[in-house]
Design a protein around this motif. Structure first.
Motif, short mmCIF file in Angstrom:
data_model
loop_
_atom_site.label_atom_id
_atom_site.label_comp_id
_atom_site.label_asym_id
_atom_site.label_seq_id
_atom_site.Cartn_x
_atom_site.Cartn_y
_atom_site.Cartn_z
N ALA A 269 37.88 36.87 46.20
CA ALA A 269 38.06 37.82 47.30
C ALA A 269 37.38 39.13 46.93
CB ALA A 269 39.55 38.07 47.56
N ASN A 270 36.65 39.73 47.90
CA ASN A 270 35.93 40.96 47.66
C ASN A 270 36.11 41.87 48.88
OD1 ASN A 270 34.18 43.01 47.09
ND2 ASN A 270 32.41 41.70 46.74
N PRO A 271 37.04 42.85 48.81
CA PRO A 271 37.25 43.74 49.96
C PRO A 271 36.01 44.52 50.38
CG PRO A 271 39.08 43.91 48.43
CD PRO A 271 38.02 43.08 47.77
N VAL A 272 35.19 44.94 49.43
CA VAL A 272 33.98 45.70 49.78
C VAL A 272 33.00 44.79 50.53
CG1 VAL A 272 32.00 46.96 48.86
CG2 VAL A 272 34.26 47.30 47.86
N GLY A 273 32.80 43.61 50.00
CA GLY A 273 31.91 42.66 50.67
C GLY A 273 32.44 42.27 52.04
N GLY A 274 33.76 42.13 52.15
CA GLY A 274 34.35 41.81 53.45
C GLY A 274 34.15 42.94 54.45
N GLY A 275 34.23 44.18 53.99
CA GLY A 275 33.99 45.33 54.86
C GLY A 275 32.55 45.41 55.34
N ILE A 276 31.62 45.14 54.43
CA ILE A 276 30.20 45.17 54.80
C ILE A 276 29.88 44.06 55.79
CG2 ILE A 276 27.86 44.82 53.90
CD1 ILE A 276 28.82 46.25 51.34
N ASP B 125 45.04 40.56 47.23
CA ASP B 125 46.42 40.80 46.79
C ASP B 125 47.20 39.50 46.64
OD1 ASP B 125 45.92 43.51 46.72
OD2 ASP B 125 46.86 43.91 48.67
N GLN B 126 47.02 38.58 47.56
CA GLN B 126 47.73 37.31 47.51
C GLN B 126 47.27 36.48 46.29
OE1 GLN B 126 47.16 34.81 50.92
NE2 GLN B 126 48.58 33.25 50.20
N LEU B 127 45.97 36.40 46.09
CA LEU B 127 45.45 35.65 44.94
C LEU B 127 45.89 36.28 43.62
CD1 LEU B 127 41.83 34.88 46.17
CD2 LEU B 127 43.71 33.24 45.88
N TYR B 128 45.87 37.61 43.55
CA TYR B 128 46.29 38.32 42.35
C TYR B 128 47.76 38.03 42.05
CZ TYR B 128 47.40 42.10 39.12
OH TYR B 128 47.83 42.82 38.03
N SER B 129 48.60 38.14 43.07
CA SER B 129 50.04 37.90 42.87
C SER B 129 50.31 36.47 42.41
CB SER B 129 50.80 38.18 44.17
OG SER B 129 50.70 39.53 44.51
N GLU B 130 49.66 35.51 43.04
CA GLU B 130 49.87 34.11 42.66
C GLU B 130 49.41 33.85 41.22
OE1 GLU B 130 47.82 31.82 45.59
OE2 GLU B 130 49.30 32.23 47.15
N ALA B 131 48.25 34.37 40.86
CA ALA B 131 47.73 34.14 39.51
C ALA B 131 48.60 34.83 38.46
CB ALA B 131 46.28 34.64 39.41
N TYR B 132 49.06 36.04 38.75
CA TYR B 132 49.92 36.76 37.81
C TYR B 132 51.26 36.04 37.63
CZ TYR B 132 52.55 40.51 35.60
OH TYR B 132 53.31 41.24 34.73
N TYR B 133 51.84 35.60 38.74
CA TYR B 133 53.11 34.88 38.68
C TYR B 133 52.96 33.58 37.88
CZ TYR B 133 57.27 32.36 40.15
OH TYR B 133 58.45 31.64 40.15
N ASP B 134 51.90 32.85 38.15
CA ASP B 134 51.67 31.60 37.42
C ASP B 134 51.50 31.85 35.92
OD1 ASP B 134 51.84 30.13 39.74
OD2 ASP B 134 49.67 29.88 39.98
N CYS B 135 50.76 32.88 35.58
CA CYS B 135 50.51 33.20 34.17
C CYS B 135 51.81 33.59 33.46
CB CYS B 135 49.50 34.33 34.05
SG CYS B 135 49.11 34.82 32.37
N MET B 136 52.60 34.43 34.08
CA MET B 136 53.83 34.92 33.45
C MET B 136 54.92 33.86 33.39
SD MET B 136 53.39 37.96 32.31
CE MET B 136 55.02 38.60 32.04
N SER C 213 45.01 41.00 33.46
CA SER C 213 43.55 40.87 33.40
C SER C 213 43.10 39.51 33.93
CB SER C 213 43.05 41.09 31.97
OG SER C 213 43.47 40.04 31.12
N GLN C 214 43.85 38.45 33.63
CA GLN C 214 43.50 37.13 34.14
C GLN C 214 43.63 37.07 35.66
OE1 GLN C 214 42.25 34.46 32.32
NE2 GLN C 214 42.09 36.07 30.79
N ALA C 215 44.70 37.66 36.19
CA ALA C 215 44.91 37.65 37.64
C ALA C 215 43.84 38.47 38.35
CB ALA C 215 46.30 38.20 37.97
N LYS C 216 43.45 39.60 37.75
CA LYS C 216 42.40 40.44 38.34
C LYS C 216 41.07 39.70 38.38
CE LYS C 216 40.29 44.98 37.93
NZ LYS C 216 40.23 46.22 37.17
N ALA C 217 40.74 39.03 37.30
CA ALA C 217 39.49 38.27 37.26
C ALA C 217 39.50 37.14 38.27
CB ALA C 217 39.27 37.72 35.85
#
Length: 164
Positions: A41-48, A96-107, A31-35
């Motif tokens: 990063a916002n894929p929808v906003g990037g697409g628009i 994906d990169q930010l999520y992975s880094e944040a999850y790794y750091d948290c764990m 949940s922390q990594a997702k937030a």
């Protein structure tokens, strides 16, 4: 005054009873990594944004290269589609990169131990904590009666309360 002493004793016992902080759980880290990733990063906003920029660029290129209104519309349509795809994929990769880094750091960040001060021997807080730890504790002597190793054994000598 008695209430104040009892409250202090209870708070001291609660503090002694607590241990070290536990490591973060997988669901907490997810949940922390997702937030964190959603914040940057916002894929929808990037697409628009990519679609708008691509459509403008495609329309201009269609006007320059093509002939008539059909070329402008086709260029804008193709540019918008390509821009939306590229913009969304870049933002998804960043997410994906930010999520992975944040999850790794948290764990993998070790939790910091929390240390509590042990009350001085003989104080009301110490007496209260010892009485909670040992049911046979006597405040006057600061000792407790250990259990017999087996039922017919003689009582072992009293021991002084030892707090962690």
């Amino acid at each position: 005054m008695r209430i104040l002493v009892a409250a202090c004793a209870m708070l001291g016992a609660l503090a002694i009873g607590c241990g070290t902080a536990s490591a973060a759980s997988s669901s907490y880290c997810k949940s922390q990594a997702k937030a964190y990733a959603s914040k940057y990063a916002n894929p929808v906003g990037g697409g628009i944004a990519g679609g708008v920029i691509g459509a403008i660029g495609g329309g201009i290129l269609g006007e320059v290269i093509g002939q008539g209104k059909g070329a402008v519309g086709a260029g804008a349509l193709i540019g918008g589609g390509v821009g939306a795809t590229v913009g969304a994929s870049k933002q998804k990769k960043k997410y994906d990169q930010l999520y992975s880094e944040a999850y790794y750091d948290c764990m993998n960040t070790p939790s910091q131990p929390i240390y509590y001060e042990i009350p001085p021997a003989g104080s009301p807080q110490w007496n209260y904590a010892c009485s909670q730890k040992y049911k046979s504790f006597q405040a006057g002597s600061g000792t407790y009666q250990p259990n017999r190793p087996y039922p017919s054994a003689p009582l072992p000598p009293r021991r002084i309360c030892a707090l962690p």
